[in-house]
Design a protein around this motif. Structure first.
Motif, PDB file in Angstrom:
ATOM      1  N   ALA A 146       5.590  96.612  98.119  1.00 26.66           N
ATOM      2  CA  ALA A 146       6.885  96.605  97.435  1.00 26.66           C
ATOM      3  C   ALA A 146       7.292  98.002  97.006  1.00 26.66           C
ATOM      4  O   ALA A 146       8.452  98.406  97.160  1.00 26.66           O
ATOM      5  CB  ALA A 146       6.819  95.676  96.222  1.00 26.66           C
ATOM      6  N   HIS A 147       6.347  98.768  96.470  1.00 24.76           N
ATOM      7  CA  HIS A 147       6.675 100.115  95.996  1.00 24.76           C
ATOM      8  C   HIS A 147       7.065 101.033  97.146  1.00 24.76           C
ATOM      9  O   HIS A 147       7.876 101.949  96.964  1.00 24.76           O
ATOM     10  CB  HIS A 147       5.482 100.686  95.222  1.00 24.76           C
ATOM     11  N   VAL A 152      10.456  97.033  92.283  1.00 21.22           N
ATOM     12  CA  VAL A 152       9.592  96.688  91.161  1.00 21.22           C
ATOM     13  C   VAL A 152       9.422  95.168  91.167  1.00 21.22           C
ATOM     14  O   VAL A 152      10.416  94.436  91.238  1.00 21.22           O
ATOM     15  CB  VAL A 152      10.204  97.149  89.821  1.00 21.22           C
ATOM     16  N   LEU A 153       8.188  94.686  91.095  1.00 17.03           N
ATOM     17  CA  LEU A 153       7.946  93.244  91.173  1.00 17.03           C
ATOM     18  C   LEU A 153       8.008  92.564  89.810  1.00 17.03           C
ATOM     19  O   LEU A 153       8.439  91.430  89.699  1.00 17.03           O
ATOM     20  CB  LEU A 153       6.586  92.976  91.819  1.00 17.03           C
ATOM     21  N   LEU A 171       2.631  86.227  92.772  1.00 20.62           N
ATOM     22  CA  LEU A 171       3.719  86.263  91.802  1.00 20.62           C
ATOM     23  C   LEU A 171       4.616  85.064  92.076  1.00 20.62           C
ATOM     24  O   LEU A 171       5.395  85.068  93.024  1.00 20.62           O
ATOM     25  CB  LEU A 171       4.498  87.574  91.929  1.00 20.62           C
ATOM     26  N   ALA A 172       4.483  84.035  91.245  1.00 26.01           N
ATOM     27  CA  ALA A 172       5.154  82.761  91.506  1.00 26.01           C
ATOM     28  C   ALA A 172       6.536  82.685  90.884  1.00 26.01           C
ATOM     29  O   ALA A 172       7.369  81.891  91.322  1.00 26.01           O
ATOM     30  CB  ALA A 172       4.293  81.605  90.994  1.00 26.01           C
ATOM     31  N   PHE A 173       6.782  83.478  89.821  1.00 25.73           N
ATOM     32  CA  PHE A 173       8.075  83.451  89.127  1.00 25.73           C
ATOM     33  C   PHE A 173       8.649  84.864  89.106  1.00 25.73           C
ATOM     34  O   PHE A 173       8.528  85.591  88.123  1.00 25.73           O
ATOM     35  CB  PHE A 173       7.901  82.921  87.702  1.00 25.73           C
ATOM     36  N   PRO A 174       9.287  85.297  90.214  1.00 31.40           N
ATOM     37  CA  PRO A 174       9.849  86.652  90.267  1.00 31.40           C
ATOM     38  C   PRO A 174      11.008  86.797  89.283  1.00 31.40           C
ATOM     39  O   PRO A 174      11.669  85.819  88.922  1.00 31.40           O
ATOM     40  CB  PRO A 174      10.342  86.777  91.710  1.00 31.40           C
ATOM     41  N   GLY A 175      11.252  88.028  88.885  1.00 29.66           N
ATOM     42  CA  GLY A 175      12.335  88.329  87.954  1.00 29.66           C
ATOM     43  C   GLY A 175      11.948  89.468  87.042  1.00 29.66           C
ATOM     44  O   GLY A 175      11.661  89.261  85.860  1.00 29.66           O
ATOM     45  N   PRO A 176      11.900  90.715  87.560  1.00 31.15           N
ATOM     46  CA  PRO A 176      11.461  91.857  86.751  1.00 31.15           C
ATOM     47  C   PRO A 176      12.378  92.099  85.558  1.00 31.15           C
ATOM     48  O   PRO A 176      13.587  91.894  85.638  1.00 31.15           O
ATOM     49  CB  PRO A 176      11.496  93.027  87.738  1.00 31.15           C
ATOM     50  N   LEU A 177      11.792  92.533  84.462  1.00 34.81           N
ATOM     51  CA  LEU A 177      12.574  92.850  83.271  1.00 34.81           C
ATOM     52  C   LEU A 177      13.549  93.978  83.574  1.00 34.81           C
ATOM     53  O   LEU A 177      13.317  94.797  84.473  1.00 34.81           O
ATOM     54  CB  LEU A 177      11.649  93.254  82.122  1.00 34.81           C
TER      55      LEU A 177
END
Length: 518
Positions: A146-147, A152-153, A171-177
């Motif tokens: 990814a990088h 950003v994961l 990573l089952a619930f993606p959604g980076p802050l």
């Protein structure tokens, strides 16, 4: 547990996303972003999905802004494919799939990851160090990939991760802050390793269900080995050096983590080899941990060389004695011929010399089976177990009869199997064929391939059987099967990539030709 939102409680049975997704069970809350993690049922496609629900008041401008940023990053990640990250299927925002009456600022929809919760795993007991290293290695490969693509994961919360049935973290619930950085992903890898080794979370904002990692008076996190003495020094140091920001010797990239994990894996393999040959030289620590030094490996190598030298000397002595015996026989018998057959001292005991005056039959060589006319597959697709990508849209170029077009793997910074075991193409024939040879026109010398047979179009790798293998040269190479193989599904499986001029690893296949036994 039910969680109060603007338009009602988030509880099993409630429908969100413009009436499409029915909530089934909650799997965590990332309090830092008011992100609630749910398993839900897609009413339209009749499948389970993972939902990251961003809860908040649409009238709160700052909260709405942060939610929009998270949704934008999630939408960007939807183009990324890797076996360590659940695929983002949809991103819903206010006015586009989410209404203000729902009490939600947005929803990230991802494919559902089968398996178990990471929190449930570590709640029972810490994970064995070798298993923990393998789990983090798979996740680190996803981060590294990814990088390289500038993504950003956002995996710095343990409830966003799940353990798949084959033992890999995902990573089952993606959604980076909104403010998450590449460095946060790397620190998360260290925190996940720390969690697996100790059952404690070493970053801020962790769930209440997991105890926080203890810190020394200086503020530094206590090393895992101080909590669990059986943790190897290398893994304990890796976790701490990855988590901490200050000081020298810190680890800042996922590539560096992978290098250390590779070294740990090599050390483990070396230890197991030494134990297997019974040549270990062990030192027991006070806590019962046994460390194996490198010295026995050198001893084993030296002894192997000595044994080889002795063997060569013995063989040479036998040959000299045999030759001397022949000379003595000729000396005493002259040119006279005995009534019996000649004795060939150098011949194998399993061979019998032919009668005098007859010529020995020629050596028998197994003939290559005759081949018939090429058979064109009815379908071809990328075979990429547990992963996506590698130009699936161009797979058909490998069997279109045109060497101008081609199919190429992705470019990799590391050779297989560091990032994954391999990649390939699976072909389907309209009717079963008795395959004898595969001709491969390629532009990637140095590549190593296997021909595998399968019973179905989308098998797991361990459900396939190797029926041939070889190295690819520049141009056309022929892989002859060990024996003709009857089947309808065959796989070209690449186990080693070629190397391009830029130092990247890639394999290009221009054309595949399948020849049945004649």
């Amino acid at each position: 547990m039910g969680i109060r939102a603007q338009g009602g409680s988030l509880a099993p049975g409630r429908v969100v996303g413009d009436g499409r997704y029915r909530l089934l069970a909650q799997f965590g809350v990332d309090e830092r972003a008011a992100a609630h993690l749910w398993r839900a049922r897609d009413g339209q496609l009749k499948r389970d999905v993972a939902l990251t629900l961003l809860v908040g008041d649409p009238a709160d401008a700052e909260a709405a802004r942060l939610a929009r940023r998270t949704l934008e990053r999630a939408a960007h990640a939807s183009k990324f494919g890797h076996g360590g990250v659940a695929r983002v299927l949809d991103v819903l925002s206010l006015g586009s799939g989410v209404t203000s009456s729902e009490g939600l600022l947005g929803v990230v929809v991802a494919e559902w990851t089968k398996g178990s919760d990471l929190v449930d795993l570590v709640a029972q007991r810490p994970v064995a160090p070798a298993a923990a290293a393998r789990m983090v290695q798979a996740l680190a490969e996803a981060v590294d990939h990814a990088h390289q693509n500038g993504l950003v994961l956002g995996l710095d919360h343990p409830q966003r991760l799940r353990l798949t049935p084959d033992g890999a973290l995902k990573l089952a619930f993606p959604g980076p802050l909104p403010e998450a950085t590449l460095r946060d992903d790397v620190k998360a890898l260290g925190a996940v390793l720390y969690l697996l080794l100790t059952g404690r979370w070493a970053l801020p904002g962790g769930p209440a269900a997991i105890p926080a990692a203890p810190h020394a008076p200086t503020g530094r996190v206590i090393p895992p080995r101080s909590l669990v003495p059986t943790v190897p020094v290398e893994l304990s140091s890796l976790a701490v050096r990855t988590i901490e920001d200050g000081g020298h010797g810190g680890i800042r990239t996922s590539a560096a983590i992978l290098r250390v994990l590779d070294q740990v894996a090599e050390a483990e393999e070396r230890t197991q080899l030494i134990k297997a040959v019974g040549e270990e030289e062990a030192v027991a620590e006070s806590d019962g941990t046994v460390w194996t030094t490198k010295k026995p490996v050198k001893d084993v190598a030296r002894r192997k060389k000595l044994a080889f030298g002795v063997t060569v000397l013995v063989v040479a002595t036998v040959v000299i004695l045999a030759w001397g015996g022949m000379m003595l026989i000729n000396l005493f018998q002259g040119e006279s011929k005995s009534s019996g057959p000649k004795i060939n001292v150098a011949a194998s005991s399993s061979q019998v010399a032919p009668p005098s005056g007859e010529q020995p039959p020629p050596a028998q060589q197994k003939p290559s089976p005759a081949v018939g006319a090429a058979v064109k597959p009815s379908a071809v697709a990328v075979f990429n177990p547990g992963s996506k990508g590698d130009s699936p849209a161009k797979a058909r170029n490998a069997t279109d009869g045109d060497t101008v077009t081609s199919w190429k793997t992705d470019q990799y910074d590391k050779q297989f199997p560091v990032l994954k075991d391999g990649v390939g193409l699976v072909v389907t024939f309209k009717d079963p064929i008795n395959l004898a040879q595969v001709k491969i026109d390629a532009a990637s010398p140095g590549s190593k391939v296997e021909i595998r047979s399968a019973d179905k179009k989308n098998p797991k790798l361990d459900e396939t059987k190797v029926v041939g293998s070889g190295d690819l040269a520049a141009g056309e190479s022929t892989i002859a099967l060990q024996q003709p193989q009857q089947g309808q599904y065959f796989i070209l499986w690449i186990t080693q990539l070629g190397e391009d001029e830029g130092g990247k690893f890639v394999t290009e296949v221009k054309e595949l030709t399948f020849l049945p036994a004649g």
